[in-house]
Design a protein around this motif. Structure first.
Motif, mmCIF file in Angstrom:
data_model
loop_
_atom_site.group_PDB
_atom_site.id
_atom_site.type_symbol
_atom_site.label_atom_id
_atom_site.label_comp_id
_atom_site.label_asym_id
_atom_site.label_seq_id
_atom_site.Cartn_x
_atom_site.Cartn_y
_atom_site.Cartn_z
ATOM 1 N N PHE A 217 0.756 -1.037 0.045
ATOM 2 C CA PHE A 217 -0.024 0.030 -0.012
ATOM 3 C C PHE A 217 0.862 1.273 -0.096
ATOM 4 N N THR A 218 1.994 1.241 1.020
ATOM 5 C CA THR A 218 2.862 2.456 0.816
ATOM 6 C C THR A 218 3.377 2.637 -0.531
ATOM 7 N N ALA A 219 3.890 1.548 -1.095
ATOM 8 C CA ALA A 219 4.860 1.698 -2.311
ATOM 9 C C ALA A 219 3.752 2.343 -3.417
ATOM 10 N N VAL A 220 2.411 1.827 -3.493
ATOM 11 C CA VAL A 220 1.555 2.390 -4.507
ATOM 12 C C VAL A 220 1.343 3.884 -3.947
ATOM 13 N N ARG A 221 1.253 4.281 -2.876
ATOM 14 C CA ARG A 221 0.767 5.691 -2.474
ATOM 15 C C ARG A 221 1.795 6.625 -2.657
ATOM 16 N N THR A 222 3.199 6.171 -2.429
ATOM 17 C CA THR A 222 4.328 6.890 -2.507
ATOM 18 C C THR A 222 4.940 6.957 -3.940
ATOM 19 N N ILE A 223 4.874 5.733 -4.559
ATOM 20 C CA ILE A 223 5.667 5.770 -5.763
ATOM 21 C C ILE A 223 4.655 5.977 -7.067
ATOM 22 N N LEU B 243 -0.224 19.561 -8.156
ATOM 23 C CA LEU B 243 -0.845 18.923 -7.037
ATOM 24 C C LEU B 243 0.003 17.661 -6.499
ATOM 25 N N LYS B 244 0.046 17.739 -5.024
ATOM 26 C CA LYS B 244 1.047 16.967 -4.540
ATOM 27 C C LYS B 244 0.201 15.671 -3.831
ATOM 28 N N PHE B 245 0.824 14.488 -4.007
ATOM 29 C CA PHE B 245 0.038 13.279 -3.512
ATOM 30 C C PHE B 245 0.785 13.387 -1.998
ATOM 31 N N PRO B 246 0.024 12.855 -0.804
ATOM 32 C CA PRO B 246 0.519 12.872 0.467
ATOM 33 C C PRO B 246 1.676 11.797 0.536
ATOM 34 N N ILE B 247 2.979 12.234 0.399
ATOM 35 C CA ILE B 247 4.060 11.346 0.504
ATOM 36 C C ILE B 247 5.144 11.571 1.546
ATOM 37 N N LYS B 248 4.763 12.369 2.467
ATOM 38 C CA LYS B 248 5.872 13.121 3.425
ATOM 39 C C LYS B 248 5.679 12.078 4.510
ATOM 40 N N ARG B 249 4.792 11.301 5.041
ATOM 41 C CA ARG B 249 4.816 10.359 6.232
ATOM 42 C C ARG B 249 4.618 9.075 5.586
ATOM 43 N N ALA B 250 4.942 8.019 6.526
ATOM 44 C CA ALA B 250 4.460 6.462 6.325
ATOM 45 C C ALA B 250 3.898 6.056 7.654
ATOM 46 N N PHE B 251 3.225 5.306 7.415
ATOM 47 C CA PHE B 251 2.253 4.555 8.592
ATOM 48 C C PHE B 251 2.441 3.210 8.496
ATOM 49 N N PRO B 252 3.716 2.293 8.812
ATOM 50 C CA PRO B 252 4.057 1.190 8.605
ATOM 51 C C PRO B 252 3.033 0.105 9.052
ATOM 52 N N LYS C 139 -1.769 -3.547 7.633
ATOM 53 C CA LYS C 139 -2.895 -4.097 7.689
ATOM 54 C C LYS C 139 -3.791 -3.570 6.162
ATOM 55 N N LEU C 140 -3.665 -2.426 5.793
ATOM 56 C CA LEU C 140 -4.314 -1.941 4.455
ATOM 57 C C LEU C 140 -3.826 -2.954 3.294
ATOM 58 N N SER C 141 -2.737 -3.498 3.280
ATOM 59 C CA SER C 141 -2.037 -4.165 2.247
ATOM 60 C C SER C 141 -2.309 -5.829 2.467
ATOM 61 N N SER C 142 -3.241 -5.996 3.642
ATOM 62 C CA SER C 142 -3.212 -7.568 3.919
ATOM 63 C C SER C 142 -4.320 -8.019 2.963
#
Lengths: 556, 341, 370
Positions: free
Chosen positions: A198-204, A282-291, A296-299
């Motif tokens: 999920f993080t990879a998709v959101r930030t990359i 427009l920027k995507f929110p990529i400044k923080r990560a919530f492992p 859980k979201l990637s489960s």
């Protein structure tokens, strides 16, 4: 004997090709071809709608004498943009996961869904509108399950559902294409660095897909803004720009028409280019990560749930209302309406004439766009105009942005001046204008996909421009030419707004205009309407099938 | 594989070397078999939890982030406070001399600097195992030669374990502790660079790891501690016993191990004539045709004698016994057995 | 006779000058290699000759005919771009026959020529395949066959071996040269790999920033590089910074860092001038033992690393004055001979030493090839 004849005929062919080749190598000829395509663009595509409005701008003041008309016109315009924005946003949220599912899932069901996505594309929007109306609002539709007379009555909500359905596939198609060309290695790289999927998709992935997301959003936006036929059917008391023009075209003075059309044209162009300019920043929110949350979201369960919900929305809101028309068509086939049609009557004579006109208009405008659009596509793809290329490209995109009925109104004014041009040709020209962009844009994208090197090498091997085009560029883009032509053709066939605006006499009503008239003015029984729409869909479908078959054959 | 080892996997394209490391990293799942990292089976561990630093052939720096943000991505996605990872990041930036580029977007960097950034990015997530997939493949030859030593130094200084995939055998030999030679999905041979070069156990290795002459010959019989072999009428003696059955054999010898002399009457020498001389920079390459029509390639480093040779000169070739390698004749034929494509 | 001549050719892209006032003559049947780092203008040079782009200034002659305004299809030059640009929708034989057909040959004849070319490149058995079905090496041969099928005698190759595996590259470069020589072709071969260039070329042209740094036979360019960049780019070299301490009629004494002294045979320098001394890696010798009083150019140091390349071994030595020396020797002579940390002397024979003026922007900057 036969051998000699073969050699002779080859000689003729060779000589002909050599003649064209030599001809094509001349700079003058090259310039002439490109110039003619540019002239075509300006005289037939760009200038008529602008001139049509500008010449009648003086009529604007009449609307100020009618404050209530002005109020409802303004409300309609605002409704148009609110609707388009809402629909495009909702579509983006709902369609992106489906595109994802189609590209990434390894389940067999993907192929089936992939086919289903195209359904709203294949059904002309006027037919889609009727289908939605029956599905959501009539007592034969979904309302029956809930034991209600009408679940969703014609009006804002129904129009929203309808627009959601026909803009949905646009986003899926664009995003599937983007995802297929996206280099997945970025996402894999992020994951090797410890990022949850999920993080990879959101930030990359999403930030890198931003250009595609913007394009698909704009296409959905423009489609919702422009659609007329289906909206009129589903509108009820709701009025947006196209509905306002459609309802009032014969009733009110030209002042109101000029007002609504010019504001629609201007505002849509401005908004379109504003979004295009501003959205990339427009920027995507990529400044923080919530492992832990993102783990859980990637489960597996969350992903399954998301896929399920996406498919459910797709089936209920997009597929079912589109396919629902099959039921009334079937019952019309069984209840004797067919016999009446075969026997012939005034009503059906008009129907067949309209169908003929629609197909004639569709084929001629397709042909014109292919012939004059190809050089324009090359101009854009190979940046032959230097810095002016971007301007030309922006101009080319205008007809797709502007609501087609507004274009139609200004074209009606423009061509109206030239009384000697037969009405049929005015209709053809209008359809050419509104479909031009589709062909040129899809074609130039395809040509850009061929490495320039390929053409360069062909040149050093002794091929002249015509041979390069004939043996390299064209074969490599053949598929794009055909699919571009099909796009133009279906678009011309399904167009209601522009056609409604330019048609002056009943004899030249195109099929969608006629059918909308049947439905909203109750000129035909519901059974007749259903049968008419069924024939419309089936004929369009057969033509498409035949064209696709030809392509398939050619591709071999 | 052992801890803190620098392992190179080499093989022609399509031999499965990239697939192998992708399985190790978890990007591809194996159909059968088990993969262990630190004695723990990892078949079902997803990529992000394997703790492997991976450097891609395509480099794949995130184009929408600066060099620094790229390098910090590992600690960032784990939700770590960047300041706690600061020491490691600074150390790596120092070692790779990337400080003056940290604010730039990756696209304006040269190929070499991009690749260094990719390595730095893979290391800051704290991985102890580094996988490098053709890390130097997209760079100019000269840059490649400089960077490979930097890579090895970095891995050794940080005490990491590295798996480095390449198709360039020279690159592998110059930096690997051990080399794995692969071909069509199978491991052909594993050994130190020197073992593979001096005593390759396999014909393919002999050919792939550096140039070699191959002669087809017949086993004549044993003598003393070795065997006699007939190569087109020339008799050679090899001081070892073959470990295989069959009369038909292949002999291999590296061109630089052949001694070329003008003087006649040397023991075991083949007489021939120089047909072609090629300048290789730091050495010369000769093609010599022997009296019984065998083409032999000889590489001699510069010496006053070598500089004097001309095409057409008659020479004697000494194939020293110790550097001759003996193989059974392969069932599929010699050409097939050593073919790279 | 196929020959190419460029006179003062300049080409700019936007604000960047890709080729700067370049003059060059290439003779009949010559195999020329253009060697340079990425961005040195190599590809631009080829595209100019092929006629795909036009020069901003200067003239290009092919067979003594001015061709500035001749379109590519009439230059009869075979151009093979870096990734070949094979026509993906045409079969192997159709690819090869494309040129002859485009030049107006009959189908039958064109295919005959095409087949002949395929036989020459050992591809006839794959005539009906599509390009993507071929291996890398075969694709390379197909590109060559396609270029030559028009009967062109001038062949322009842009990194022809760049897309291939290292090992295959070594095998195919000899084959490339053979084909050129057997067919009497004039070839311009562009590459960034100095080993490849040295092996195949009759003449080497070293390019940097759109300008020719040096041209000549490979052995000459390798042994007598005109400047530091060429020395560094064409083969492995050691560099020492220093200044002239003393001159005499037979040579000069150069003081290196921390007081080390070297003797060079050159007399053109003035006392106090800052210079760079270069010696090829394989021309250095490592010696164990004790230095005698009369020994010159014998510098003490410690073995720091050993790197095995296959046919060669390179020892890295840290000299006591802080300079580094790489010494390259054949595997047979060098392997295992020295241990890491061992104290040794390095001999730098005067006849192998070359001196250059110290570059104004510094040595590090001058050697940068990235």
């Amino acid at each position: 004997m036969r051998r000699q004849r073969a050699i002779a005929s080859e000689n003729v062919r060779l000589r002909l090709i050599r003649k064209i080749d030599d001809f094509s190598a001349k700079n003058l000829v090259k310039c002439a071809v490109y110039a003619s395509s540019i002239i075509f663009f300006f005289t037939l595509i760009l200038i008529p709608p602008i001139a049509g409005i500008l010449e009648n701008i003086g009529k604007l003041k009449t609307i100020y004498y009618d404050p209530s008309l002005l109020t409802s016109a303004n409300l309609a315009i605002i409704n148009s943009f609110t609707m388009a924005f809402t629909v495009a946003t909702l579509d983006l949220i709902a369609a992106l996961p489906l595109a994802w599912f189609i590209v990434r899932s390894k389940m067999k069901i993907v192929n089936f869904i992939d086919v289903l996505v195209d359904i709203p594309f294949l059904i002309p929007t006027a037919a889609l509108g009727y289908s939605s109306l029956l599905f959501w609002s009539s007592q034969d539709g979904i309302s029956r399950i809930f034991g209600m007379e009408t679940l969703i009555p014609p009006g804002f909500a129904l129009v929203l559902l309808l627009h959601f359905a026909f803009s949905y596939p646009v986003i899926v198609r664009v995003m599937v294409g983007e995802l297929l060309t996206y280099r997945e290695v970025y996402e894999v790289a992020a994951r090797t660095l410890g990022a949850q999927p999920f993080t990879a998709v959101r930030t990359i992935t999403l930030p890198l897909l931003k250009p595609g997301i913007i394009v698909s959003f704009l296409l959905a936006f423009a489609r919702s803004l422009s659609e007329t036929g289906a909206t009129v059917i589903a509108a009820g008391n709701f009025e947006n720009g196209p509905v306002f023009i459609f309802k009032n075209i014969d009733k009110v003075g030209e002042g109101a028409l000029v007002y609504v059309s010019s504001v629609l044209i201007l505002a849509s162009t401005i908004i379109f280019f504003l979004i295009k300019l501003l959205a990339p920043s427009l920027k995507f929110p990529i400044k923080r990560a919530f492992p832990s949350i993102e783990r859980k979201l990637s489960s597996y369960e969350v992903v399954k749930f998301r896929d399920g919900a996406t498919i459910l929305v797709f089936l209920i809101i997009v597929v079912a209302p589109s396919l629902f028309i099959a039921l009334p068509v079937l019952s019309a086939l069984l209840d004797g309406t067919v016999n009446e049609m075969v026997a012939g009557s005034e009503l059906w004579n008009v129907f067949w004439r309209s169908m003929l006109i629609s197909y004639a208009v569709g084929s001629i405008s397709t042909l014109m766009n292919v012939v004059f659009g190809l050089p324009a596509a090359v101009l854009i793809a190979r940046r032959k105009l230097g810095r002016a290329t971007s301007i030309f490209k922006a101009l080319v995109s205008i007809p797709i942005i502007v609501p087609s009925i507004a274009l139609g109104v200004s074209l009606k004014f423009f061509w109206g001046k030239y009384g000697f041009i037969p009405e049929f040709w005015v209709i053809v020209f209008s359809h050419t204008t509104i479909t031009y962009t589709y062909f040129v844009e899809s074609m130039s994208a395809a040509i850009e996909g061929i490495p320039v090197e390929m053409e360069d090498v062909a040149g050093t091997l002794g091929a002249k421009p015509f041979t390069i085009f004939r043996r390299i560029t064209l074969p490599l883009t053949k598929y794009a030419v055909f699919s571009g032509a099909i796009l133009v053709f279906t678009r011309a066939l399904g167009e209601t707004g522009a056609a409604k605006a330019v048609v002056r006499t009943k004899e030249f009503q195109t099929l969608p205009v006629l059918l909308v008239d049947w439905i909203i003015n109750k000129r035909a029984t519901s059974s007749q309407s259903a049968l008419g729409i069924g024939l419309y869909i089936i004929s369009a479908f057969l033509v498409l099938l035949a064209l696709r078959f030809i392509i398939r054959e050619r591709r071999r | 594989m052992e801890d803190k080892e620098y392992l190179c996997i080499i093989g022609p394209s399509g031999c499965g070397k990239t697939t192998l490391i992708k399985c190790i990293a978890g990007i591809i799942k194996p159909d059968e078999g088990e993969i262990y990292i630190d004695d723990r089976i990892v078949n079902d561990t997803p990529i992000q939890d394997r703790g492997i630093g991976y450097v891609f052939q395509e480099i794949a720096l995130f184009p929408h982030m600066s060099v620094y943000d790229n390098i910090c991505y590992g600690p960032f996605v784990k939700g770590l406070d960047i300041s706690s990872a600061k020491n490691l990041i600074n150390e790596i930036l120092n070692m790779l001399e990337l400080w003056d580029r940290v604010k730039d977007p990756p696209s304006i960097l040269s190929g070499g600097a991009q690749q260094k950034t990719a390595v730095a990015r893979a290391l800051t997530s704290g991985s102890r195992l580094l996988i490098l997939d053709e890390p130097l493949g997209s760079l100019d030859a000269k840059v490649r030669r400089v960077l490979r030593y930097e890579l090895r130094r970095l891995v050794k200084d940080l005490g990491l374990t590295a798996i480095h995939v390449t198709h360039d055998q020279e690159e592998a030999m110059s930096i690997a502790d051990r080399i794995v030679v692969m071909r069509s999905g199978e491991i052909v041979e594993i050994g130190t660079p020197l073992e593979l070069y001096l005593r390759p156990k396999n014909l393919f290795t002999a050919h792939f790891v550096g140039e070699a002459n191959f002669f087809i010959g017949d086993l004549l019989g044993e003598e003393d501690e070795g065997v006699k072999i007939d190569v087109n009428g020339n008799i050679l003696y090899i001081p070892c016993k073959p470990s295989f059955e069959g009369k038909k054999v292949v002999l291999a010898i590296r061109p630089e191990f052949i001694i070329m002399k003008k003087t006649n009457g040397l023991k075991d020498a083949w007489r021939g004539m120089i047909e072609k001389i090629t300048f290789l920079g730091s050495s010369l390459r000769f093609e010599v045709c022997t009296e019984n029509d065998i083409m032999v390639i000889v590489k001699n480093p510069f010496s006053s004698e070598a500089l004097g040779w001309r095409v057409g000169d008659r020479v004697n070739l000494v194939l020293s016994r110790d550097s001759l390698l003996l193989y059974p004749y392969p069932k599929e034929g010699l050409e097939k057995a050593i073919s790279i494509e | 006779m196929p020959s190419i001549r460029l006179v003062n050719v300049t080409k700019k892209f936007g604000g960047i000058t890709a080729i700067k006032k370049l003059s060059l003559t290439i003779n009949d049947c010559e195999y020329v290699c253009v060697l340079g780092p990425s961005g040195s203008g190599k590809t631009t040079l080829l595209r100019l000759i092929a006629g795909i782009i036009k020069p901003d200034e200067g003239e290009i002659y092919i067979n003594n005919k001015l061709v500035n305004d001749v379109p590519p299809q009439e230059r009869n030059v075979a151009y093979v771009p870096q990734y070949y640009a094979l026509f993906p929708h045409l079969t192997v034989i159709d690819n090869v026959a494309f040129g002859p057909l485009s030049r107006g040959l009959r189908r039958e004849e064109a295919y005959k020529v095409g087949m002949h070319m395929l036989e020459m490149t050992r591809l006839a058995w794959r005539a009906e395949s599509l390009p993507y079905e071929l291996s890398g090496g075969m694709q390379q041969r197909l590109a060559l066959a396609r270029g030559l099928a028009c009967g062109a005698k001038i062949l322009l190759l842009d990194e022809p071996l760049g897309a291939l595996d290292a090992r295959l590259r070594v095998e195919l470069r000899f084959r490339l040269r053979e084909i050129a020589k057997e067919n009497g072709l004039t070839v311009i071969h562009v590459t960034h790999d100095q080993e490849e260039a040295i092996v195949v070329a009759d003449r080497l042209i070293v390019l940097r920033g759109g300008e020719i740094q040096q041209e000549g036979p490979p052995s000459q360019v390798y042994n007598e590089p005109k400047n530091i960049f060429v020395a560094h780019f064409v083969g492995g070299a050691n560099f020492f910074e220093g200044f002239i301490a003393e001159t005499d009629p037979h040579g000069s004494w150069v003081q290196l860092r921390n007081g080390f002294i070297l003797r060079v045979n050159e007399t053109r320098w003035k006392v106090g001038e800052k210079i760079v001394i270069m010696i090829r890696e394989e021309k250095t010798e490592i010696i164990k033992g004790i230095k005698r009083r009369e020994d010159i150019n014998l510098l003490p140091g410690t073995i720091k690393e050993a790197s095995f390349l296959g046919d060669f071994v390179i020892y890295g030595i840290l000299l006591d004055n802080g300079d580094n020396v790489n010494s390259k020797m054949p595997t047979l002579l060098g392997i295992g001979k020295f241990k890491i940390g061992e104290r040794v002397y390095v001999r730098l024979r005067t006849e192998y030493l070359r001196a250059y003026p110290y570059p104004p922007q510094g040595l590090y900057q001058e050697l940068k090839v990235m």
